[in-house]
Design a protein around this motif. Sequence first.
Motif, short mmCIF file in Angstrom:
data_model
loop_
_atom_site.label_atom_id
_atom_site.label_comp_id
_atom_site.label_asym_id
_atom_site.label_seq_id
_atom_site.Cartn_x
_atom_site.Cartn_y
_atom_site.Cartn_z
N HIS A 107 0.64 -1.30 -0.05
CA HIS A 107 0.05 -0.05 0.05
C HIS A 107 0.91 1.31 0.05
O HIS A 107 0.61 2.19 -0.72
CB HIS A 107 -0.93 0.10 1.21
CG HIS A 107 -1.64 1.16 1.32
ND1 HIS A 107 -2.85 1.43 0.54
CD2 HIS A 107 -1.47 2.33 2.29
CE1 HIS A 107 -3.25 2.44 0.81
NE2 HIS A 107 -2.79 3.18 1.78
N ASN A 108 1.85 1.31 0.88
CA ASN A 108 2.74 2.53 0.96
C ASN A 108 3.57 2.53 -0.19
O ASN A 108 3.87 3.77 -0.98
CB ASN A 108 3.66 2.24 2.27
CG ASN A 108 2.86 2.73 3.42
OD1 ASN A 108 1.97 3.84 3.40
ND2 ASN A 108 3.14 2.35 4.63
N LEU A 109 3.80 1.33 -1.02
CA LEU A 109 4.74 1.35 -2.16
C LEU A 109 3.99 2.19 -3.09
O LEU A 109 4.46 2.96 -4.12
CB LEU A 109 5.31 0.09 -2.37
CG LEU A 109 6.13 -0.08 -3.78
CD1 LEU A 109 7.36 0.68 -3.57
CD2 LEU A 109 6.26 -1.56 -4.13
N MET A 110 2.62 1.68 -3.50
CA MET A 110 1.88 2.39 -4.40
C MET A 110 1.65 3.91 -4.11
O MET A 110 1.68 4.60 -5.21
CB MET A 110 0.60 1.69 -4.41
CG MET A 110 -0.61 2.15 -5.33
SD MET A 110 -1.63 3.60 -4.99
CE MET A 110 -2.40 3.15 -3.28
N ARG A 113 5.16 5.55 -5.03
CA ARG A 113 5.37 5.94 -6.38
C ARG A 113 4.03 6.50 -7.33
O ARG A 113 4.44 6.75 -8.36
CB ARG A 113 5.12 4.56 -7.09
CG ARG A 113 6.47 3.49 -6.93
CD ARG A 113 6.68 2.17 -7.29
NE ARG A 113 7.84 1.47 -6.93
CZ ARG A 113 8.30 0.43 -7.56
NH1 ARG A 113 7.44 -0.49 -8.03
NH2 ARG A 113 9.27 -0.14 -7.11
N SER A 114 3.03 6.98 -6.66
CA SER A 114 2.05 7.67 -7.28
C SER A 114 1.82 9.05 -6.76
O SER A 114 1.02 9.84 -7.54
CB SER A 114 0.68 6.97 -7.18
OG SER A 114 0.20 6.65 -5.83
N MET A 115 2.51 9.39 -5.80
CA MET A 115 2.26 10.72 -5.25
C MET A 115 3.37 11.44 -5.36
O MET A 115 4.59 11.11 -5.58
CB MET A 115 2.03 10.40 -3.56
CG MET A 115 0.56 9.91 -3.34
SD MET A 115 0.34 9.76 -1.65
CE MET A 115 0.15 11.26 -0.89
N SER A 116 3.05 12.94 -5.39
CA SER A 116 4.06 13.83 -5.62
C SER A 116 5.08 14.00 -4.10
O SER A 116 4.33 13.59 -3.25
CB SER A 116 3.81 15.18 -6.05
OG SER A 116 3.18 15.70 -4.83
N ALA A 117 6.19 14.32 -4.19
CA ALA A 117 6.85 14.66 -2.96
C ALA A 117 6.26 15.47 -2.17
O ALA A 117 6.41 15.40 -0.54
CB ALA A 117 8.26 15.40 -3.14
N PHE A 118 5.49 16.46 -2.58
CA PHE A 118 4.82 17.54 -1.51
C PHE A 118 3.53 16.77 -0.75
O PHE A 118 3.50 16.77 0.29
CB PHE A 118 4.20 18.71 -2.62
CG PHE A 118 3.33 19.70 -1.71
CD1 PHE A 118 3.98 20.71 -0.78
CD2 PHE A 118 1.97 19.49 -1.81
CE1 PHE A 118 3.23 21.40 -0.13
CE2 PHE A 118 1.15 20.57 -0.99
CZ PHE A 118 1.69 21.44 -0.21
#
Length: 159
Positions: A107-110, A113-118
Amino acid sequence: MEPLQAGSNEYENARQKRILRNQQVLADLGLNTAELPIRHAEVPAVSRKSKSEQVQLPLRRSRRQQGQPIEQQEKMDLVSDVYPKQEIQRLRADVRRNQNMDHLYQHNLMRVRSMSAFALAKRIGKIQNKAKMESLVQVLQDEGLTELANDAQQAMTEL
């Protein structure tokens, strides 16, 4: 073809009319389907090599089956020649993930990989569960996002 029947439904009546109309068009063009020759595609015969013509390759056997040890160091030397150090770390992290891929980690990996740094920084501030934060820290470290991993580690100490 059967003539139109009074008891059949609308679909069947329309179908019969279409068939009769198409047959009339073919007859007007001088094309009678019963007189048209049927062409069959010729399939060329597949020639097979006899057993004497076939090349006999030696059977492949693993080192384990041959009783030889696996040379891990040789593999690592080959890998280090081909891949830069960061890529090797990422490959090792992928192996670690595949060996111990629990639901929370996936879940955290997804998310990473899909969210911006902000968006990830905002997410770090909202997590209140220590196990979730530990998993997120691990994923961020594995993905090479050390600055965010350090922020998450700091937030985890404050939990």
